[in-house]
Write a protein that holds these residues in place. Structure first.
Motif, PDB file in Angstrom:
ATOM      1  N   VAL A   1       0.855  -1.228  -0.084  1.00 23.33           N
ATOM      2  CA  VAL A   1       0.019   0.187   0.017  1.00 23.33           C
ATOM      3  C   VAL A   1       0.813   1.175  -0.043  1.00 23.33           C
ATOM      4  O   VAL A   1       0.531   2.235  -0.762  1.00 23.33           O
ATOM      5  CB  VAL A   1      -0.842  -0.054   1.122  1.00 23.33           C
ATOM      6  N   THR A   2       1.939   1.251   0.692  1.00 22.15           N
ATOM      7  CA  THR A   2       2.976   2.266   0.921  1.00 22.15           C
ATOM      8  C   THR A   2       3.578   2.574  -0.408  1.00 22.15           C
ATOM      9  O   THR A   2       3.616   3.903  -1.013  1.00 22.15           O
ATOM     10  CB  THR A   2       3.975   2.286   2.034  1.00 22.15           C
ATOM     11  N   ARG A   3       3.807   1.524  -1.282  1.00 22.18           N
ATOM     12  CA  ARG A   3       4.401   1.526  -2.600  1.00 22.18           C
ATOM     13  C   ARG A   3       3.577   2.515  -3.551  1.00 22.18           C
ATOM     14  O   ARG A   3       3.578   3.444  -4.373  1.00 22.18           O
ATOM     15  CB  ARG A   3       4.919   0.526  -3.022  1.00 22.18           C
ATOM     16  N   LEU A   4       2.126   1.958  -3.335  1.00 18.46           N
ATOM     17  CA  LEU A   4       1.109   2.374  -4.311  1.00 18.46           C
ATOM     18  C   LEU A   4       0.782   3.888  -4.156  1.00 18.46           C
ATOM     19  O   LEU A   4       0.585   4.481  -5.043  1.00 18.46           O
ATOM     20  CB  LEU A   4      -0.018   1.736  -4.304  1.00 18.46           C
ATOM     21  N   VAL A   5       1.006   4.185  -2.648  1.00 19.78           N
ATOM     22  CA  VAL A   5       0.541   5.482  -2.277  1.00 19.78           C
ATOM     23  C   VAL A   5       1.755   6.551  -2.900  1.00 19.78           C
ATOM     24  O   VAL A   5       1.635   7.544  -3.430  1.00 19.78           O
ATOM     25  CB  VAL A   5       0.639   5.734  -0.852  1.00 19.78           C
ATOM     26  N   ALA A   6       3.321   6.149  -2.677  1.00 19.50           N
ATOM     27  CA  ALA A   6       4.032   6.629  -3.443  1.00 19.50           C
ATOM     28  C   ALA A   6       4.098   6.833  -5.145  1.00 19.50           C
ATOM     29  O   ALA A   6       4.490   7.927  -5.514  1.00 19.50           O
ATOM     30  CB  ALA A   6       5.444   5.969  -2.991  1.00 19.50           C
ATOM     31  N   ASP A   7       3.613   5.890  -5.377  1.00 18.35           N
ATOM     32  CA  ASP A   7       3.490   5.736  -6.979  1.00 18.35           C
ATOM     33  C   ASP A   7       2.585   6.591  -7.414  1.00 18.35           C
ATOM     34  O   ASP A   7       2.796   7.511  -8.365  1.00 18.35           O
ATOM     35  CB  ASP A   7       3.039   4.403  -7.431  1.00 18.35           C
ATOM     36  N   MET A   8       1.467   6.684  -6.811  1.00 11.69           N
ATOM     37  CA  MET A   8       0.464   7.691  -7.207  1.00 11.69           C
ATOM     38  C   MET A   8       0.987   9.235  -7.020  1.00 11.69           C
ATOM     39  O   MET A   8       0.661  10.049  -7.599  1.00 11.69           O
ATOM     40  CB  MET A   8      -0.795   7.646  -6.216  1.00 11.69           C
ATOM     41  N   ILE A   9       1.749   9.442  -6.133  1.00  5.68           N
ATOM     42  CA  ILE A   9       2.328  10.655  -5.689  1.00  5.68           C
ATOM     43  C   ILE A   9       3.224  11.179  -6.821  1.00  5.68           C
ATOM     44  O   ILE A   9       3.118  12.115  -7.582  1.00  5.68           O
ATOM     45  CB  ILE A   9       3.116  10.745  -4.424  1.00  5.68           C
ATOM     46  N   CYS A  10       3.972  10.142  -7.207  1.00  3.73           N
ATOM     47  CA  CYS A  10       5.010  10.468  -8.640  1.00  3.73           C
ATOM     48  C   CYS A  10       4.184  10.539  -9.928  1.00  3.73           C
ATOM     49  O   CYS A  10       4.510  11.692 -10.460  1.00  3.73           O
ATOM     50  CB  CYS A  10       5.950   9.499  -8.657  1.00  3.73           C
ATOM     51  N   LYS A  11       3.285   9.927 -10.000  1.00  3.94           N
ATOM     52  CA  LYS A  11       2.687   9.781 -11.490  1.00  3.94           C
ATOM     53  C   LYS A  11       1.575  10.802 -11.468  1.00  3.94           C
ATOM     54  O   LYS A  11       1.407  11.209 -12.537  1.00  3.94           O
ATOM     55  CB  LYS A  11       2.158   8.312 -11.608  1.00  3.94           C
ATOM     56  N   ASP A  12       0.941  11.207 -10.630  1.00  2.00           N
ATOM     57  CA  ASP A  12      -0.145  12.210 -10.365  1.00  2.00           C
ATOM     58  C   ASP A  12       0.250  13.573 -10.271  1.00  2.00           C
ATOM     59  O   ASP A  12      -0.489  14.475  -9.935  1.00  2.00           O
ATOM     60  CB  ASP A  12      -1.247  11.520  -9.565  1.00  2.00           C
ATOM     61  N   ASN A  13       1.549  13.678  -9.794  1.00  2.00           N
ATOM     62  CA  ASN A  13       2.079  15.052  -9.504  1.00  2.00           C
ATOM     63  C   ASN A  13       1.510  15.504  -8.175  1.00  2.00           C
ATOM     64  O   ASN A  13       1.117  16.750  -7.980  1.00  2.00           O
ATOM     65  CB  ASN A  13       2.054  15.997 -10.515  1.00  2.00           C
ATOM     66  N   GLN A  14       1.196  14.673  -7.308  1.00  2.00           N
ATOM     67  CA  GLN A  14       0.774  15.027  -6.168  1.00  2.00           C
ATOM     68  C   GLN A  14       1.640  15.617  -4.972  1.00  2.00           C
ATOM     69  O   GLN A  14       2.822  14.909  -4.991  1.00  2.00           O
ATOM     70  CB  GLN A  14       0.031  13.904  -5.392  1.00  2.00           C
ATOM     71  N   PRO A  15       1.173  16.251  -4.048  1.00  2.00           N
ATOM     72  CA  PRO A  15       2.259  17.033  -3.085  1.00  2.00           C
ATOM     73  C   PRO A  15       2.488  15.840  -1.771  1.00  2.00           C
ATOM     74  O   PRO A  15       1.659  15.015  -1.722  1.00  2.00           O
ATOM     75  CB  PRO A  15       1.680  18.042  -2.363  1.00  2.00           C
ATOM     76  N   LEU A  16       3.593  15.785  -1.384  1.00  2.00           N
ATOM     77  CA  LEU A  16       3.910  14.797  -0.493  1.00  2.00           C
ATOM     78  C   LEU A  16       2.990  14.917   0.771  1.00  2.00           C
ATOM     79  O   LEU A  16       2.771  13.993   1.599  1.00  2.00           O
ATOM     80  CB  LEU A  16       5.403  14.724  -0.009  1.00  2.00           C
ATOM     81  N   SER A  17       2.505  16.079   0.997  1.00  2.00           N
ATOM     82  CA  SER A  17       1.648  16.236   2.249  1.00  2.00           C
ATOM     83  C   SER A  17       0.215  15.825   1.904  1.00  2.00           C
ATOM     84  O   SER A  17      -0.386  15.869   2.848  1.00  2.00           O
ATOM     85  CB  SER A  17       1.515  17.859   2.337  1.00  2.00           C
ATOM     86  N   ILE A  18      -0.007  15.169   0.933  1.00  2.00           N
ATOM     87  CA  ILE A  18      -1.449  14.575   0.697  1.00  2.00           C
ATOM     88  C   ILE A  18      -1.529  13.317   1.813  1.00  2.00           C
ATOM     89  O   ILE A  18      -2.799  13.197   2.030  1.00  2.00           O
ATOM     90  CB  ILE A  18      -1.516  13.985  -0.749  1.00  2.00           C
ATOM     91  N   VAL A  19      -0.352  12.866   2.353  1.00  2.00           N
ATOM     92  CA  VAL A  19      -0.818  12.019   3.390  1.00  2.00           C
ATOM     93  C   VAL A  19      -1.074  12.405   4.649  1.00  2.00           C
ATOM     94  O   VAL A  19      -1.557  11.753   5.565  1.00  2.00           O
ATOM     95  CB  VAL A  19       0.376  11.066   3.517  1.00  2.00           C
ATOM     96  N   GLU A  20      -1.094  13.559   4.865  1.00  2.00           N
ATOM     97  CA  GLU A  20      -1.544  14.440   5.970  1.00  2.00           C
ATOM     98  C   GLU A  20      -3.072  15.149   5.688  1.00  2.00           C
ATOM     99  O   GLU A  20      -3.461  15.443   6.777  1.00  2.00           O
ATOM    100  CB  GLU A  20      -0.621  15.405   6.356  1.00  2.00           C
ATOM    101  N   ASP A  21      -3.573  14.800   4.622  1.00  2.00           N
ATOM    102  CA  ASP A  21      -4.840  15.608   4.267  1.00  2.00           C
ATOM    103  C   ASP A  21      -5.912  14.655   4.817  1.00  2.00           C
ATOM    104  O   ASP A  21      -5.651  13.387   4.718  1.00  2.00           O
ATOM    105  CB  ASP A  21      -5.323  15.456   2.693  1.00  2.00           C
ATOM    106  N   ARG A  22      -7.024  15.358   5.553  1.00  2.00           N
ATOM    107  CA  ARG A  22      -7.984  14.517   6.191  1.00  2.00           C
ATOM    108  C   ARG A  22      -9.051  13.614   5.317  1.00  2.00           C
ATOM    109  O   ARG A  22      -9.073  12.473   5.757  1.00  2.00           O
ATOM    110  CB  ARG A  22      -8.940  15.712   6.911  1.00  2.00           C
TER     111      ARG A  22
END
Length: 673
Positions: A165-186
């Motif tokens: 799951v962690t790898r998929l979250v990081a994959d989403m951040i990289c491929k979709d240009n999401q900020p790293l702070s998304i893991v802190e979003d409610r």
């Protein structure tokens, strides 16, 4: 607490703290016993609905097995078998699976005491062979206690499921240009918690300092392995400055793999440390980066923009370089507008009209109302950008499309559209000219196009300008200036080695798009030299292989010489024999092979040239050369798109990102599968 009544149901239930309820030992469900007069009906229903196998087991043992009554000499009772007994074809049952067979009478009343006449029957009763009861497996959706407890506990550190799951979250951040702070979003945390409550969301620091660097190293290794299998690569480069004023240099590699699949990989998006973008600094940076990747000897050609510092840098380097088609077209159009005052004034007026509608909500609403009245498409007007010539075309084309709606809305707004009928005619004809360049740029911007398209695009653009005629003097002068600029900037396009050879090796064009017959003959001669050099390299490699080991007999066959192995004659018997045409082409001279290839019919324009060379093994030398000359794109658009990605990563919300982290994120965004 009142003790439970003597019933087998209490094997799987126990009275709760509130005596009106009982807890199921199997699934922890809370079942009502009723108020006042406690019953077990609800518990039996729960057991039957949720735990059928346990229900069936208890139903078979709720009352003691009845004793078979003695048989009467005068009468006999028919026998009945319980409905849950298995068929006689089943295997022998276990001792605890044996069921009793009883008569209807015995099921209703106790057995009478045997009399003297029945003693023989009592001592030796009639017995049926044992019949086993069918075992019903538990439902597939029934949880065990261990599974239930596992679902209530968080993943332990190092759990494979958590790592996935962690790898998929990081994959989403990289491929979709999401900020790293998304893991802190409610909202994001709420979503993941709903999907997998056992997963503990990692911190932003953990992703940035451990997960993403690890992914970068893994993907980099794969890219290195892929590049190591190829002998030739094309390169595009560009420079960019982020919103935080950090400079980056991009390097994108282009190549064909062993299956003739065309690849574009981000090699680097590197923070540029030098304060000044001097030619020396850029040249050092490019050569050092290619050396670090072990690619210095594999670069065939570099496609670059027309910036003076970049041009000077590559002139200092050992790499062959060519100008980007899109950037050159920008310069051509700039030359055409240089002395055309009328067209400049029209452009300025159009810019003002569009600006009025873009900055006034009232004007925009009035325009929409006019579009509805005229039944035209409700489209917005387009504002041009000085650095992109095609944006000027899009501005003029949209304004011409919405001409009637603009004039109608302007009259309602008391806004003066300062364009005469002649100027509208000029706009229409300028659009026709610019559309030729726009179509050529669109083709050159495709990810599957190579420099084999340069000569066809340039020559077709020149031909279109030659045939264009206008009754308006300023437009005709504009066309003449464009034509002169094209001829000046591309005067040697057909004599440029990489353009010419790539066009010859493109089965859609070959030599049919050359204007000058002498340039075509020179290109064919250069291609023959390339085939000769390629053959010499193969012979040198074979010679090095054959001279290793023991001295061979000079009378060996040609197949043994090619293989360099004493078993080659046996191996050749296992191979599929080549077609006659293929065998014949192997004995052709370079000139004969080229002429035979050029004599074949052209492919359709929409054909896949890489598929052609993958499947066509008749011209082996030309097939190998296609991997060298058909890999460089005609423009730097792919590298510019790289910086569009970089701009999305280094936005205002993430303007303080470390340049090294930006490098990793861009690399992963472009190279992750």
């Amino acid at each position: 607490m009142t003790s439970p009544p003597a019933s087998s149901i209490w094997i799987h239930f126990q009275i709760a703290q509130d005596e009106n309820y009982a807890n199921c030992n199997l699934c922890l469900a809370k079942i009502s016993r009723g108020k006042g007069s406690h019953t077990t009906s609800a518990m039996w229903k729960h057991l039957k609905a949720k735990h059928l196998s346990k229900f069936q087991e208890l139903k078979g043992t709720r009352s003691p097995s009845p004793v078979l009554p003695p048989a009467s000499p005068s009468t006999s009772s028919p026998l009945s078998v319980s409905a849950d007994l298995a068929s006689e074809d089943d295997d022998d049952p276990a001792p605890d699976e044996v069921a009793s067979v009883e008569s209807p009478a015995s099921m209703c009343s106790p057995a009478p005491s045997p009399g003297p006449a029945e003693s023989s029957f009592t001592q030796s009763p009639f017995k049926l062979p044992p019949v086993k009861r069918k075992i019903v497996p538990p439902p597939s959706n029934q949880w065990t206690m261990a599974a239930f407890l596992d679902k209530t506990q968080s993943f332990k550190p190092g759990d494979k499921r958590a790592k996935t799951v962690t790898r998929l979250v990081a994959d989403m951040i990289c491929k979709d240009n999401q900020p790293l702070s998304i893991v802190e979003d409610r909202g994001f945390r709420k979503l993941l918690n709903h999907l997998e409550p056992r997963y503990v969301i990692p911190s932003r620091k953990h992703l940035a300092e451990k997960v993403i660097p690890q992914m970068y190293e893994e993907v980099k290794t794969k890219v290195e392995d892929l590049l190591g299998k190829n002998n030739f690569i094309g390169l595009t480069t560009d420079m960019w400055t982020s919103t935080s004023c950090d400079d980056y240099l991009s390097l994108t590699v282009h190549f064909l793999d062993e299956n003739f699949q065309y690849h574009h990989l981000c090699l680097e998006c590197i923070p540029f440390p030098e304060v000044s973008h001097t030619a020396s600094a850029i040249e050092t940076f490019i050569t050092t980066t290619l050396k670090d990747w072990n690619l210095s000897q594999k670069v065939v050609c570099v496609m670059r923009d027309n910036g003076p510092n970049v041009v000077a840098a590559l002139q200092r380097s050992p790499f062959h370089h060519l100008p980007c088609l899109a950037h050159t077209f920008q310069l051509v159009l700039k030359d055409g507008l240089l002395n055309k005052t009328e067209i400049k004034d029209i452009m300025s007026s159009c810019r003002s009209i569009v600006g009025h509608y873009k900055h006034s909500s009232k004007a925009m609403k009035t325009l929409r109302s006019a579009q509805a009245k005229l039944n035209t498409k409700p489209r917005r007007l387009i504002q041009d950008e000085p650095t992109r010539w095609n944006s000027q075309l899009h501005m003029l084309a949209r304004l011409m499309e919405q001409k009637q709606a603009v004039l109608l809305s302007a009259s309602d707004l008391n806004f003066q559209v300062d364009l005469t009928a002649r100027q509208w005619t000029v706009i229409e004809e300028v659009i026709r000219i610019l559309d030729v360049f726009d179509k050529a740029t669109f083709v050159a911007s495709s990810s599957q196009v190579t420099i084999s398209e340069i000569i066809p695009l340039v020559n077709s653009t020149i031909r279109a300008l030659q045939t264009f005629k206008s009754s308006v003097g300023s437009v005709q002068g504009f066309r003449n200036d464009l034509l002169a600029s094209m001829r000046r900037r591309y005067h040697s396009v057909e004599s440029e080695k990489f353009y010419a050879l790539a066009t010859l090796l493109d089965p859609r064009f070959k030599g049919n798009v050359f204007f000058n017959r002498e340039n075509l003959d020179a290109a064919k001669s250069t291609l023959a030299i390339e085939i000769t050099d390629l053959s010499m390299q193969v012979e040198d490699a074979d010679l090095c292989t054959s001279t290793q080991g023991l001295v061979r007999d000079t009378s060996q066959t040609s197949t043994e010489q090619q293989g360099g192995h004493s078993m080659w004659s046996y191996y050749s018997q296992l191979m599929v024999p080549s077609s006659n045409s293929s065998e014949q082409s192997c004995r052709l001279s370079p000139e004969e092979e080229i002429n035979a290839y050029l004599a074949e019919p052209l492919l359709q324009p929409s054909s896949d040239i890489f598929k052609y060379w993958k499947e066509n093994k008749k011209y082996q030398n030309l097939r190998k050369l296609s991997k060298k000359f058909l890999i460089t794109p005609p423009s730097t658009v792919i590298s510019e798109r790289l910086f569009s990605t970089s701009g999305n990563i280094v936005d205002r919300k993430r303007s303080t990102l470390d340049p090294e982290r930006v490098r990793m994120l861009v690399f992963l965004n472009k190279n992750l599968p």
